[in-house]
Write an enzyme that holds these catalytic residues in place. Structure first.
Site, PDB file in Angstrom:
ATOM      1  N   VAL A 134       0.870  -1.174   0.000  1.00  0.00           N
ATOM      2  CA  VAL A 134       0.000   0.000   0.000  1.00  0.00           C
ATOM      3  C   VAL A 134       0.910   1.228   0.000  1.00  0.00           C
ATOM      4  O   VAL A 134       1.850   1.307   0.806  1.00  0.00           O
ATOM      5  CB  VAL A 134      -0.945   0.010   1.220  1.00  0.00           C
ATOM      6  CG1 VAL A 134      -1.723   1.318   1.294  1.00  0.00           C
ATOM      7  CG2 VAL A 134      -1.893  -1.183   1.177  1.00  0.00           C
TER       8      VAL A 134
ATOM      9  N   ASN B 193       9.773  -6.490  10.447  1.00  0.00           N
ATOM     10  CA  ASN B 193       8.601  -5.693  10.085  1.00  0.00           C
ATOM     11  C   ASN B 193       7.547  -5.708  11.198  1.00  0.00           C
ATOM     12  O   ASN B 193       6.481  -6.310  11.074  1.00  0.00           O
ATOM     13  CB  ASN B 193       8.013  -6.183   8.763  1.00  0.00           C
ATOM     14  CG  ASN B 193       6.947  -5.264   8.221  1.00  0.00           C
ATOM     15  OD1 ASN B 193       6.521  -4.315   8.870  1.00  0.00           O
ATOM     16  ND2 ASN B 193       6.492  -5.566   7.013  1.00  0.00           N
TER      17      ASN B 193
ATOM     18  N   TYR C  62      -1.195  -7.289  11.023  1.00  0.00           N
ATOM     19  CA  TYR C  62      -1.736  -8.628  10.782  1.00  0.00           C
ATOM     20  C   TYR C  62      -2.421  -9.185  12.029  1.00  0.00           C
ATOM     21  O   TYR C  62      -3.442  -9.860  11.939  1.00  0.00           O
ATOM     22  CB  TYR C  62      -0.647  -9.582  10.295  1.00  0.00           C
ATOM     23  CG  TYR C  62      -0.056  -9.174   8.967  1.00  0.00           C
ATOM     24  CD1 TYR C  62      -0.848  -8.706   7.926  1.00  0.00           C
ATOM     25  CD2 TYR C  62       1.311  -9.246   8.746  1.00  0.00           C
ATOM     26  CE1 TYR C  62      -0.309  -8.321   6.711  1.00  0.00           C
ATOM     27  CE2 TYR C  62       1.859  -8.868   7.528  1.00  0.00           C
ATOM     28  CZ  TYR C  62       1.049  -8.407   6.517  1.00  0.00           C
ATOM     29  OH  TYR C  62       1.590  -8.036   5.316  1.00  0.00           O
TER      30      TYR C  62
END
Length: 157
Positions: free
Chosen positions: A87, A124, A131
């Site tokens: 994104v 990350n 998530y």
């Protein structure tokens, strides 16, 4: 307004750009070595190896997901492996990432699948946090392994 659509051959340059932007974010741009015609054939040729969906915010493409079918012998059902999710920075927090993953989840369900899976770089933390908010979790007890280059060619004979 967020819209998700299937990519077509006319989106190839956009997809290639998103792949490079994702690789740059992941500090792996030096590993992007695909040949345009080969990638185009594998995405949009007679026997596609992967599918792509494009996410748009107010009509402007702002993200993508590249994915392919997997199969669970234990479940006896197919699934989806999410290879890439990206994104644009100016669209993060807009709900586009969630919408892309929601579309993939709906494809798994529509196709009678068992699971949606992906890998996350160990550093990350932003991605891992996102998530977790959608109900995903790391798979305990598994490591990701790979064979490529000379060792792959050697084993292939």
């Amino acid at each position: 307004m967020i819209t998700i659509r299937a990519a077509g051959p006319e989106d190839f340059d956009l997809i290639a750009s998103f792949i490079r932007k994702l690789a740059d974010y992941e500090k792996l741009l030096h590993e992007v070595v695909f040949d345009d015609e080969t990638l185009r054939r594998h995405l949009f040729g007679d026997r596609p190896a992967a599918e792509v969906i494009i996410g748009e915010v107010d009509g402007a493409p702002k993200g993508f997901s590249l994915f392919f079918q997997t199969f669970s012998t234990f479940e006896g059902k197919p699934g989806i492996w999410l290879e890439d999710l990206f994104v644009e920075p100016d669209a993060r927090g807009s709900g586009l990432g969630r919408a892309l993953l929601s579309k993939l989840a709906s494809l798994v369900v529509e196709r009678g699948g068992a699971r949606l899976e992906w890998a996350v770089l160990d550093w990350n933390e932003l991605g891992k946090g996102f998530y977790r908010t959608i109900g995903a979790a790391p798979v305990e007890g598994w490591e990701r392994w790979r064979m490529e280059g000379d060792s792959l060619r050697s084993l292939a004979g």
